[in-house]
Design an enzyme around this catalytic site. Structure first.
Site, short mmCIF file in Angstrom:
data_model
loop_
_atom_site.label_atom_id
_atom_site.label_comp_id
_atom_site.label_asym_id
_atom_site.label_seq_id
_atom_site.Cartn_x
_atom_site.Cartn_y
_atom_site.Cartn_z
N THR A 111 37.77 38.73 1.57
CA THR A 111 38.12 37.79 2.63
C THR A 111 38.69 36.51 2.03
O THR A 111 38.33 36.13 0.91
CB THR A 111 36.89 37.46 3.51
N GLY B 83 34.36 30.50 5.80
CA GLY B 83 33.16 30.56 6.65
C GLY B 83 32.46 31.91 6.52
O GLY B 83 31.24 31.99 6.35
N GLU C 148 48.10 44.38 5.33
CA GLU C 148 48.39 44.12 6.74
C GLU C 148 47.26 44.66 7.61
O GLU C 148 46.87 45.82 7.47
CB GLU C 148 49.71 44.81 7.12
N ASP D 292 35.76 42.98 9.27
CA ASP D 292 36.72 42.69 10.33
C ASP D 292 35.90 42.37 11.57
O ASP D 292 34.97 43.09 11.91
CB ASP D 292 37.69 43.84 10.58
N PHE E 151 32.64 28.38 12.12
CA PHE E 151 34.10 28.43 12.02
C PHE E 151 34.65 29.12 13.26
O PHE E 151 33.89 29.57 14.14
CB PHE E 151 34.53 29.14 10.73
N TYR F 241 35.76 30.57 16.60
CA TYR F 241 35.40 30.33 18.01
C TYR F 241 33.98 29.79 18.19
O TYR F 241 33.53 29.62 19.33
CB TYR F 241 35.57 31.63 18.81
N HIS G 192 26.43 38.47 14.97
CA HIS G 192 27.04 39.79 14.74
C HIS G 192 27.10 40.09 13.23
O HIS G 192 26.70 41.15 12.77
CB HIS G 192 28.44 39.80 15.35
N ARG G 193 27.56 39.11 12.45
CA ARG G 193 27.72 39.32 11.00
C ARG G 193 26.36 39.40 10.31
O ARG G 193 26.15 40.24 9.43
CB ARG G 193 28.55 38.19 10.40
P1 ITT Z 1 39.88 37.80 6.42
O1 ITT Z 1 40.74 38.87 7.07
O2 ITT Z 1 40.50 37.23 5.20
O3 ITT Z 1 38.47 38.26 6.25
P2 ITT Z 1 40.14 36.46 8.97
O4 ITT Z 1 39.61 35.16 9.50
O5 ITT Z 1 41.61 36.75 9.17
O6 ITT Z 1 39.78 36.54 7.42
P3 ITT Z 1 39.52 38.69 10.67
O7 ITT Z 1 40.86 39.29 10.55
O8 ITT Z 1 38.31 39.58 10.66
O9 ITT Z 1 39.26 37.62 9.52
O10 ITT Z 1 39.51 37.81 12.00
C1 ITT Z 1 38.32 37.33 12.45
C2 ITT Z 1 38.57 36.21 13.42
O11 ITT Z 1 37.63 36.34 14.50
C3 ITT Z 1 38.27 34.88 12.75
O12 ITT Z 1 39.42 34.32 12.18
C4 ITT Z 1 37.70 34.07 13.90
O13 ITT Z 1 38.76 33.54 14.66
C5 ITT Z 1 36.99 35.13 14.74
N1 ITT Z 1 35.58 35.26 14.31
C6 ITT Z 1 35.01 36.30 13.65
N2 ITT Z 1 33.73 36.04 13.38
C7 ITT Z 1 33.49 34.81 13.85
C8 ITT Z 1 32.37 33.99 13.83
O14 ITT Z 1 31.25 34.35 13.23
N3 ITT Z 1 32.47 32.78 14.39
C9 ITT Z 1 33.61 32.39 14.97
N4 ITT Z 1 34.74 33.09 15.02
C10 ITT Z 1 34.68 34.31 14.46
#
Ligand code: ITT
Length: 250
Positions: A61, A65, A94, A123, A206, A208, A234-235
């Site tokens: 990643t 955050g 991608e 993801d 971070f 939303y 969730h994470r």
């Molecule tokens: P990587 O692909 O490099 O891991 P990314 O931010 O692009 O980083 P994703 O493609 O998985 O990651 O997109 C996840 C998005 O969903 C993230 O950018 C946030 O906007 C949102 N998101 C996911 N988990 C979140 C959380 O715990 N709190 C707030 N927003 C979250």
């Protein structure tokens, strides 16, 4: 018995009372057992050195955050965790999958091949009931390619204008894929329900988080400490499953 013999017996009797004589005898009077003690100590030291070597793990990643949450949830496991920002010239992958699982697997497989190390990829995203699950897999780029969290949140508030609190239900979803250099794959997922607020609140977390209101006490995810978020998010839920199995990859 007289002289030195009697004296030695008295010393042994004294030491026996103190329960130290066996060790003392073995080490001081018998060079063979001294050698064995040394050999055994060397073997144990070697085992400990192997055991203490941290396992190197790539968390695929660039999201700082997410990486903080991974590090907190996996602490104490003797892992050396690297994020993609720890390296230069890392190729991009991608994220064109139609589900969190497809994207997590794609990232994990791609970076496991690049680094040749155990790789974890997350993801995740936000699914809003009144928007029929949007932004979903497009959460990171909801307001456009490389959009900031602030822009994504503003767009979400615009899309939800006029939606009453009773219809603002949403969930965060996370899928983590693990891929080992030997080819083993594991998936873990977690989700967390809440509501979308009418304005941002809180400065932690971070994405939303400032808009995501938790049912239990009305705070937003961005008002929780890192540890408190990981306990319910969730994470955090997906990472607890990963925590249980990750050492089996070493
Ligand atoms: P990587 O692909 O490099 O891991 P990314 O931010 O692009 O980083 P994703 O493609 O998985 O990651 O997109 C996840 C998005 O969903 C993230 O950018 C946030 O906007 C949102 N998101 C996911 N988990 C979140 C959380 O715990 N709190 C707030 N927003 C979250």
């Amino acid at each position: 018995m007289r002289g030195p013999g009697r004296c030695r017996e008295r010393i042994y009797a004294f030491l026996r009372r103190r329960k130290t004589v066996v060790t003392l005898r073995g080490i001081t009077s018998n060079s063979l057992s001294r050698f064995r003690v040394g050999e055994e100590a060397g073997r144990i030291a070697k085992q400990m050195a192997t055991f203490q070597q941290p396992m190197e793990v790539i968390v695929a990643t660039r999201n700082k955050g997410k990486l903080r949450e991974f590090r907190d949830a996996l602490k104490g496991l003797n892992l050396r965790i690297y994020g993609l920002n720890d390296f230069s010239d890392v190729p991009e992958v991608e994220e064109d999958g139609r589900s969190f699982t497809e994207n997590a697997l794609k990232k994990a497989r791609f970076y496991a091949r690049v680094f040749g190390k155990l790789t974890l990829a997350d993801d995740s995203g936000l699914e809003v009931d009144s928007l029929r699950g949007q932004p979903g897999v497009h959460s990171a780029r909801y307001a456009g390619e490389r959009a900031s969290s602030q822009k994504n949140n503003q767009k979400l508030l615009r899309e939800m204008q006029g939606v009453p609190i009773s219809k603002r239900g949403a969930r965060f979803k996370c899928v983590i894929a693990v891929k080992s250099p030997a080819g083993r794959e594991v998936l873990a997922e977690g989700s967390c329900r809440g509501r979308i607020g009418f304005k941002e609140r809180g400065r932690k977390g971070f994405g939303y988080d400032p808009l995501f209101i938790l049912p239990r006490d009305g705070r937003t995810m961005a008002e929780l400490s890192l540890e408190a978020k990981n306990r319910i998010s969730h994470r955090g839920k997906a990472l607890r499953k990963i925590r249980k199995i990750i050492r089996s990859f070493s």
